[in-house]
Motif scaffolding. Structure first.
Motif, short mmCIF file in Angstrom:
data_model
loop_
_atom_site.label_atom_id
_atom_site.label_comp_id
_atom_site.label_asym_id
_atom_site.label_seq_id
_atom_site.Cartn_x
_atom_site.Cartn_y
_atom_site.Cartn_z
N ILE A 1 0.84 -1.21 0.00
CA ILE A 1 0.00 0.00 0.00
C ILE A 1 0.88 1.26 0.00
O ILE A 1 0.56 2.25 -0.64
CB ILE A 1 -0.92 0.01 1.24
CG1 ILE A 1 -1.97 -1.08 1.12
CG2 ILE A 1 -1.58 1.37 1.44
CD1 ILE A 1 -2.95 -0.89 0.01
N PRO B 1 -7.89 -3.59 11.55
CA PRO B 1 -7.93 -5.05 11.45
C PRO B 1 -7.89 -5.59 10.02
O PRO B 1 -7.68 -6.77 9.83
CB PRO B 1 -9.25 -5.43 12.12
CG PRO B 1 -9.66 -4.21 12.89
CD PRO B 1 -9.12 -3.04 12.13
N ASN B 2 -8.14 -4.74 9.02
CA ASN B 2 -8.25 -5.26 7.66
C ASN B 2 -7.66 -4.25 6.68
O ASN B 2 -8.04 -3.08 6.68
CB ASN B 2 -9.74 -5.50 7.36
CG ASN B 2 -9.99 -6.02 5.96
OD1 ASN B 2 -9.70 -5.36 4.97
ND2 ASN B 2 -10.53 -7.21 5.88
N VAL B 3 -6.69 -4.71 5.89
CA VAL B 3 -6.10 -3.83 4.88
C VAL B 3 -6.39 -4.44 3.51
O VAL B 3 -6.13 -5.61 3.27
CB VAL B 3 -4.57 -3.68 5.07
CG1 VAL B 3 -3.95 -2.96 3.89
CG2 VAL B 3 -4.27 -2.94 6.36
N ALA B 4 -6.95 -3.61 2.62
CA ALA B 4 -7.33 -4.11 1.30
C ALA B 4 -6.21 -3.90 0.29
O ALA B 4 -5.48 -2.93 0.34
CB ALA B 4 -8.59 -3.41 0.83
N LEU B 5 -6.07 -4.89 -0.62
CA LEU B 5 -5.03 -4.84 -1.65
C LEU B 5 -5.63 -5.05 -3.03
O LEU B 5 -4.90 -5.27 -3.99
CB LEU B 5 -4.05 -6.01 -1.43
CG LEU B 5 -2.92 -5.84 -0.43
CD1 LEU B 5 -2.14 -7.15 -0.37
CD2 LEU B 5 -2.01 -4.72 -0.86
N ILE B 6 -6.97 -5.02 -3.07
CA ILE B 6 -7.65 -5.45 -4.30
C ILE B 6 -7.17 -4.67 -5.52
O ILE B 6 -6.96 -5.23 -6.59
CB ILE B 6 -9.18 -5.33 -4.13
CG1 ILE B 6 -9.64 -6.31 -3.06
CG2 ILE B 6 -9.89 -5.60 -5.44
CD1 ILE B 6 -11.09 -6.18 -2.66
N ASN B 7 -6.97 -3.36 -5.34
CA ASN B 7 -6.59 -2.54 -6.50
C ASN B 7 -5.07 -2.34 -6.61
O ASN B 7 -4.61 -1.61 -7.47
CB ASN B 7 -7.27 -1.18 -6.42
CG ASN B 7 -8.78 -1.33 -6.35
OD1 ASN B 7 -9.34 -2.22 -7.00
ND2 ASN B 7 -9.43 -0.51 -5.54
N ASN C 1 -5.54 -12.91 -2.60
CA ASN C 1 -6.94 -12.72 -2.26
C ASN C 1 -7.32 -11.27 -2.05
O ASN C 1 -8.47 -10.97 -1.77
CB ASN C 1 -7.31 -13.54 -1.05
CG ASN C 1 -7.35 -15.02 -1.38
OD1 ASN C 1 -8.23 -15.47 -2.10
ND2 ASN C 1 -6.38 -15.76 -0.90
N GLY C 2 -6.34 -10.39 -2.12
CA GLY C 2 -6.68 -8.97 -2.10
C GLY C 2 -6.91 -8.36 -0.75
O GLY C 2 -7.37 -7.23 -0.66
N PHE C 3 -6.60 -9.06 0.33
CA PHE C 3 -6.73 -8.41 1.63
C PHE C 3 -5.91 -9.13 2.69
O PHE C 3 -5.60 -10.30 2.57
CB PHE C 3 -8.20 -8.36 2.07
CG PHE C 3 -8.82 -9.71 2.35
CD1 PHE C 3 -9.35 -10.47 1.32
CD2 PHE C 3 -8.88 -10.20 3.65
CE1 PHE C 3 -9.94 -11.70 1.58
CE2 PHE C 3 -9.47 -11.44 3.91
CZ PHE C 3 -9.99 -12.19 2.87
N ASP D 1 -6.24 -9.74 6.77
CA ASP D 1 -7.21 -9.58 7.86
C ASP D 1 -6.59 -10.18 9.12
O ASP D 1 -5.98 -11.25 9.08
CB ASP D 1 -8.51 -10.28 7.52
CG ASP D 1 -9.65 -9.86 8.44
OD1 ASP D 1 -10.52 -9.12 7.95
OD2 ASP D 1 -9.65 -10.24 9.61
#
Lengths: 293, 264, 317
Positions: A53, A109-115, A204-206, A208
């Motif tokens: 990120i 608690p959750n970091v997104a990596l989808i993009n 998986n893009g995140f 957690d």
């Protein structure tokens, strides 16, 4: 089961193959029941996600994740070797502490990596469909890891690690610093597990913080399935067994999800897994008992 | 050469179970000498062996092996100087590793262990040759797991393992006690052969007074943590098993008297 | 206005029963939980009202990931391979897993607080791609207003939450902002497992004037312990989960998850009728219930003003 679901299971099995190999190193090679993995798996995911990120190269992010995992392992080893805390308890302490560490690392608690761009991004859109690219990519990394771990365990250095787990007194008499072997083995194990976590986040893009729950059980189940299928026939076979065991475990879950033929639901799998691992823990003791009598 | 001077070992110091296992033992074993050690249970034989091997760190005194002061060194640190065969065949080798892996492990005793393959073709051939010398037919089973071997076979392999890498001293810890008489005889003959061929400085702890007198150059008897007999040369030749037994009886009688005094 | 349009569209959908073609709608949640289950049931209800009947022309698939993100990932691949008409992931991790598993099957997420932060969509108004859905961002401003209305003297809100739950953490920031606007301060007390909840509640005694519990699975699962602390030390307890009121909380203003599910179902129906998910804006769910427990209020030494009681959806005596 659809093609996508099948390859999805294979992919996840390959990601968790790193966990299986790590667990094999601690439980089987070092005879050190290490639950640190429940913390180092999400640690790997957290570190890699946060770094990606913030613009770090995904390969470098995965490498740093491995180092973080190794450090987590070293803490467990330190608690056990230096401060004489029972191995299982030492690893539980590290695991619990890692929950807070992981929250700190991610800040939430959750970091997104989808993009975000990941290690896999350059390989998408080269003609092969995504659901083939992912298992292929992770599979190559697993292959690399298997070869490295295999060559290591068959080297002089690796032999002294195996002796440490098999007969520590004899190993010391042969000049092996068994404490150092415990540090080294648990560090390598958790580095591999953290790499698994890093790949989970990237495929998986995140990331957690809850994704570590039960990692040890899944890893052990994979090791056991492999041993049951291939028996104890040398290091390479055992490592391949770990990988195939991990894939088969995921395919079993997928089958339970995709059909009611077995009468199994996803919710039954915890029980099945626990049963497998119980057998895993009892079996060597029964064998040892048999050999001693 | 081994030299221990005024070694004292206290277990559980400051606890109700405090025990003085060695009480000022001094012993010098010259290069190439083969010493046998006897003594009743609790006399301090195993502790003395532990002090030499590094399993037990002496409370007081000094331990020298070869030219080095190893008093404070742990087992692994001094393993390059000390070769050892354990009483229990299961302790001296790894049951879950193959014969050749056990040998590979022993061949690097006291050396740095790198990342090169532990079993190359040259090493394999060398190990096979050494195992073939035992005439036990084990050379065709080099890849079998160690725990498939009988206790005697394991001890024979352990003896080979003890001599694969150089050492200043060979420690034998009642290494035939767990074997049947026939196998014990075989192992002792093999031990004699290896020790004399290689002119090893050897310390053998034994329960058998027969062995203690028949093998080696010198016999030491321990009692209550002290050396009570140290014979070599002609005076040892004249010594009979019966004499040793008589001495044992006398010692034990003394202890009884001591106990009686304590209780009285 | 927009919700009116939405309602109109839904009514339109209701008025035109679907053809007898078979459609599959696949629903997954990270864990089995009363609120998430209610959302699922809401989706199913609306589908049925729109003419999609299970066993006739609708295959309604539901899988729970049992709280395990790895299983959520597998369920996502399973659904991607099954190629249903619409996938409905409930909760953030399930939604992330589904969104990274498919780029073409329509996805309608629900019960996600922060769809932008979770990277499910990049634009709420015009999501583009195959993803749209419903946010259940808690009406925190309304919560603060309610607290001020019932307890005008309160200065400090004690926020009780699990620092491992994504929603609770993002709500904390919102609460701090809203509280500041209303001239209140916030102190937080975290519990990471149910066994720690009562202790975390006690830690607020003497430091906070009211206790506030968000839609936090961990705290809600151990609410009885919080209620006993609230009663012993006269620390009024507000929650965002309406079911908690019958368990002893003073008041709650929260989503009725059946309604949230129904609003989600309406989006699903629009997609089944041919609309593109990328054209449907992501909305925050509407319609909250206000529930008051007068007995609990008395035990906590609070008298609820008539104005509040008058507009409550439900008052427990």
């Amino acid at each position: 089961m659809s093609l996508i679901a099948f390859w999805g299971a294979v992919e996840l099995g390959l990601v968790y193959a790193f966990v299986a190999i790590g667990v094999y190193l601690t439980f089987r090679v070092l005879d050190f029941p290490d639950l640190t993995v429940d913390g180092s798996f999400p640690l790997g995911a957290a570190v890699t996600a946060v770094l990606i990120i913030s613009g770090v190269n995904p390969w470098l992010a995965a490498t740093v994740a491995m180092i973080a995992g190794a450090i987590a392992g070293l803490v467990t080893a330190l608690l056990n070797v230096r401060f004489r805390i029972l191995n299982l308890l030492a690893s539980i302490l590290t695991m619990i502490a890692l929950f807070s560490v992981n929250l700190r690392v991610m800040g939430k608690p959750n970091v997104a990596l989808i993009n975000a761009d990941t290690m896999l991004s350059p390989f998408f859109g080269l003609g092969l469909r995504d659901f083939y690219v992912r298992p292929l990519f992770v599979g190559l990394l697993v292959l690399f890891a298997v070869v490295l771990v295999w060559r290591f365990l068959e080297s002089d250095a690796g032999l002294s690690m195996r002796a440490t787990g098999a007969n520590a007194r004899m190993a010391r008499a042969q000049g092996v610093d068994t404490n150092r072997q415990i540090y080294l083995g648990i560090a390598i194990s958790n580095a591999l597990v953290a790499l698994g976590g890093a790949l989970f986040a990237q495929t998986n893009g995140f990331a957690d913080v809850t994704s570590g729950v039960g990692t040890i059980v899944v890893g052990l189940a994979a090791v056991i399935i492999g041993e049951t299928l291939f028996g104890a026939r040398g290091i390479l076979i055992a490592l391949i067994g770990c990988v195939l065991g991990s894939i088969l475990y995921r395919i079993a879950i997928q089958l339970a999800l995709s059909s009611d033929i077995l009468g199994l639901k996803a919710s039954d799998l915890n029980f099945v897994t626990a049963l497998l691992v119980t057998v895993a823990l009892i079996l060597p003791r029964l064998r040892r008992g048999g050999a001693a009598s | 050469m081994i030299s221990v001077s005024d070694i004292k070992v206290v277990f559980g110091k400051g606890t109700p179970l405090q025990k003085q296992a060695l009480n000022g033992v001094s012993l010098t074993i010259e290069e190439g000498q083969f010493v046998t050690v006897i003594g009743s249970n609790g006399a301090g034989k195993s502790t003395l062996l532990g002090v030499l091997a590094g399993d037990v760190i002496a409370t007081e005194g000094q331990v020298r092996i070869g030219t080095a002061d190893v008093t404070r060194q742990g087992t692994a640190a001094r393993a390059g100087r000390v070769a050892r065969v354990f009483q229990d065949p299961l302790t001296g080798s790894c049951g879950s590793l193959s014969i050749e892996e056990n040998l590979a492990l022993a061949a690097r005793r006291g050396e740095r262990r790198g990342l090169s393959a532990s079993l190359g073709p040259r090493r394999r051939a060398h190990f096979r040759e050494r195992i073939a010398e035992l005439n036990l037919g084990l050379e065709s089973r080099m890849r079998d797991r160690m725990d498939l071997l009988s206790g005697g076979q394991r001890q024979a392999v352990s003896l080979v393992m003890a001599t694969l890498a150089g050492s200043d001293v060979l420690l034998l810890d009642e290494h035939t006690a767990a074997l049947d008489p026939g196998m014990a005889e075989f192992i002792m003959t093999l031990t004699q052969k290896i020790v004399s061929e290689r002119k090893l400085t050897t310390l053998m702890v034994t329960h058998s007074m027969r062995q203690a007198l028949d093998y080696g150059h010198r016999t030491v008897m321990l009692h209550a943590g002290e050396i009570v007999l140290d014979v070599a040369g002609d005076s040892r030749k004249d010594l009979q098993v019966e004499d040793l037994i008589a001495m044992f009886r006398k010692m034990r009688g003394q202890t009884l008297d001591d106990d009686a005094l304590l209780i009285g | 206005m927009r919700s009116l349009l939405l309602a109109a569209a839904a009514t339109l959908a209701l008025a035109l029963p679907a053809q007898a073609e078979n459609v599959t709608v696949s629903v997954t949640a990270i864990v089995e939980h009363p609120a998430l289950d209610a959302a699922r049931d809401g989706v199913r209800e609306v589908l049925e009202e729109a003419g999609y009947k299970e066993g006739e022309n609708l295959k309604f698939v539901y899988e729970s990931a049992q709280g395990n993100p790895a299983t959520a990932a597998q369920i996502a691949r399973q659904f991607a391979g099954d190629d249903p008409a619409v996938i409905v992931p409930i909760s953030t991790p399930s939604a992330q897993a589904v969104v990274s598993a498919t780029k073409d099957i329509p996805v309608v997420f629900t019960a996600v607080s922060d769809p932008l932060g979770a990277q499910l969509v990049t634009d709420m108004e015009k999501p583009g791609g195959n993803v749209t859905g419903l946010s259940d961002m808690s009406p925190v401003a309304d919560h603060v207003a309610l607290i001020k209305e019932i307890l005008p003297e309160a200065k400090t809100i004690g926020y009780l939450y699990n620092s491992g739950e994504a929603n609770s953490v993002s709500l904390l920031d919102v609460l701090k902002a809203e509280a500041e606007k209303a001239g209140l301060s916030v102190i937080e007390s975290a519990a990471i497992k149910s066994a720690d909840v009562q202790g975390a509640a006690r830690a607020l005694i003497g430091r906070a004037d009211v206790m506030y519990v968000p839609t936090d699975n961990t705290i809600v699962s151990a609410l009885e312990g919080v209620v006993s602390v609230a009663e012993e030390s006269k620390l009024p307890l507000f929650t965002a989960d309406t079911d908690s009121v019958s368990r002893g909380a003073l008041a709650a203003l929260g989503f009725n998850y059946k309604d949230v599910g129904r609003q989600t179902g309406e989006i699903v129906v629009r997609i089944l009728k041919g609309e593109k998910p990328g054209d449907i804006p992501v909305r925050v769910a509407v319609g909250t219930d206000l529930v008051i427990n007068k007995a609990a209020a008395a035990k906590m030494g609070v008298t609820v003003p008539e104005s509040v009681l008058a507009r409550a959806t439900n008052v427990i005596e």
